[in-house]
Design an enzyme around this catalytic site. Structure first.
Site, PDB file in Angstrom:
ATOM      1  N   CYS A   9       0.866  -1.183   0.000  1.00  0.00           N
ATOM      2  CA  CYS A   9       0.000   0.000   0.000  1.00  0.00           C
ATOM      3  C   CYS A   9       0.904   1.235   0.000  1.00  0.00           C
ATOM      4  O   CYS A   9       2.058   1.148  -0.397  1.00  0.00           O
ATOM      5  CB  CYS A   9      -0.975  -0.024   1.192  1.00  0.00           C
ATOM      6  SG  CYS A   9      -0.208   0.139   2.818  1.00  0.00           S
ATOM      7  N   ARG A  15      -3.337  -0.791   5.362  1.00  0.00           N
ATOM      8  CA  ARG A  15      -3.901  -1.849   4.533  1.00  0.00           C
ATOM      9  C   ARG A  15      -2.962  -3.034   4.316  1.00  0.00           C
ATOM     10  O   ARG A  15      -3.352  -4.191   4.517  1.00  0.00           O
ATOM     11  CB  ARG A  15      -4.312  -1.288   3.167  1.00  0.00           C
ATOM     12  CG  ARG A  15      -5.421  -0.268   3.258  1.00  0.00           C
ATOM     13  CD  ARG A  15      -5.654   0.413   1.929  1.00  0.00           C
ATOM     14  NE  ARG A  15      -4.530   1.295   1.591  1.00  0.00           N
ATOM     15  CZ  ARG A  15      -4.391   1.927   0.445  1.00  0.00           C
ATOM     16  NH1 ARG A  15      -5.285   1.742  -0.523  1.00  0.00           N
ATOM     17  NH2 ARG A  15      -3.378   2.717   0.215  1.00  0.00           N
ATOM     18  N   ASP A 125      -8.049   3.400   1.166  1.00  0.00           N
ATOM     19  CA  ASP A 125      -7.161   3.797   2.256  1.00  0.00           C
ATOM     20  C   ASP A 125      -7.988   4.364   3.410  1.00  0.00           C
ATOM     21  O   ASP A 125      -8.637   5.398   3.259  1.00  0.00           O
ATOM     22  CB  ASP A 125      -6.173   4.848   1.749  1.00  0.00           C
ATOM     23  CG  ASP A 125      -5.060   5.140   2.736  1.00  0.00           C
ATOM     24  OD1 ASP A 125      -5.138   4.669   3.899  1.00  0.00           O
ATOM     25  OD2 ASP A 125      -4.106   5.836   2.347  1.00  0.00           O
TER      26      ASP A 125
END
Length: 157
Positions: A9, A15, A125
């Site tokens: 990420c 994440r 996100d």
């Protein structure tokens, strides 16, 4: 020799570390833990060495996962030499990873392994949002992890 996966990420604090922890457990549950090594990283290095976001770690803990040992790292182009599959959390990360990738590198969106997810589905996100965003990410990550484990069971056995 094991199959190697890196989940990526932006900063490697939300994440991708959540996906790393969940995917490891899912692979263990499918009897693949000894065959697959899972790692995570970020396309950016501004959080390097830092722990997972407290909200991400908290949501994981509430669901029986342990992310306490995670330390953020940045994905570097030479990692392609030792990784079989690179999984991006969103299209922005996917583009950045593909720009670094040598010919033939296997770089995909993480949610491409969730059979219920639409084509091109991303893991959003949650960093700038509230805690419920992290719970939503966990649901997406669990679904894609299950699909990935089923995929790997076919190709690795």
């Amino acid at each position: 020799m094991s199959y190697r996966i890196c989940v990526v990420c932006m900063g490697n604090i939300c994440r991708s570390p959540m996906a790393e922890v969940v995917l490891r457990k899912t692979l263990d549950d499918h009897g693949l833990g000894d065959l697959v090594k899972v790692d995570s990283a970020g396309t950016g290095g501004w959080h390097q060495g830092g722990p997972m976001d407290a909200r991400a770690a908290g949501v994981l803990s509430e669901h029986g996962y342990d992310g306490s040992e995670h330390r953020a790292r940045q994905f570097l182009s030479d990692w392609y030499d030792r990784v079989d599959l690179v999984l991006a959390m969103d299209a922005h990360n996917l583009g950045a990873l593909r720009r670094l990738a040598p010919d033939g590198a296997d770089v995909r969106l993480f949610r491409s392994f969730d059979p219920a997810a639409p084509e091109g589905a991303e893991v959003p996100d949650p960093y700038y949002g509230e805690r419920e965003g992290f719970a939503e990410v966990l649901e997406m990550v669990e679904a894609a992890s299950k699909g990935l484990a089923e995929h790997l069971a076919v190709i690795l056995r």
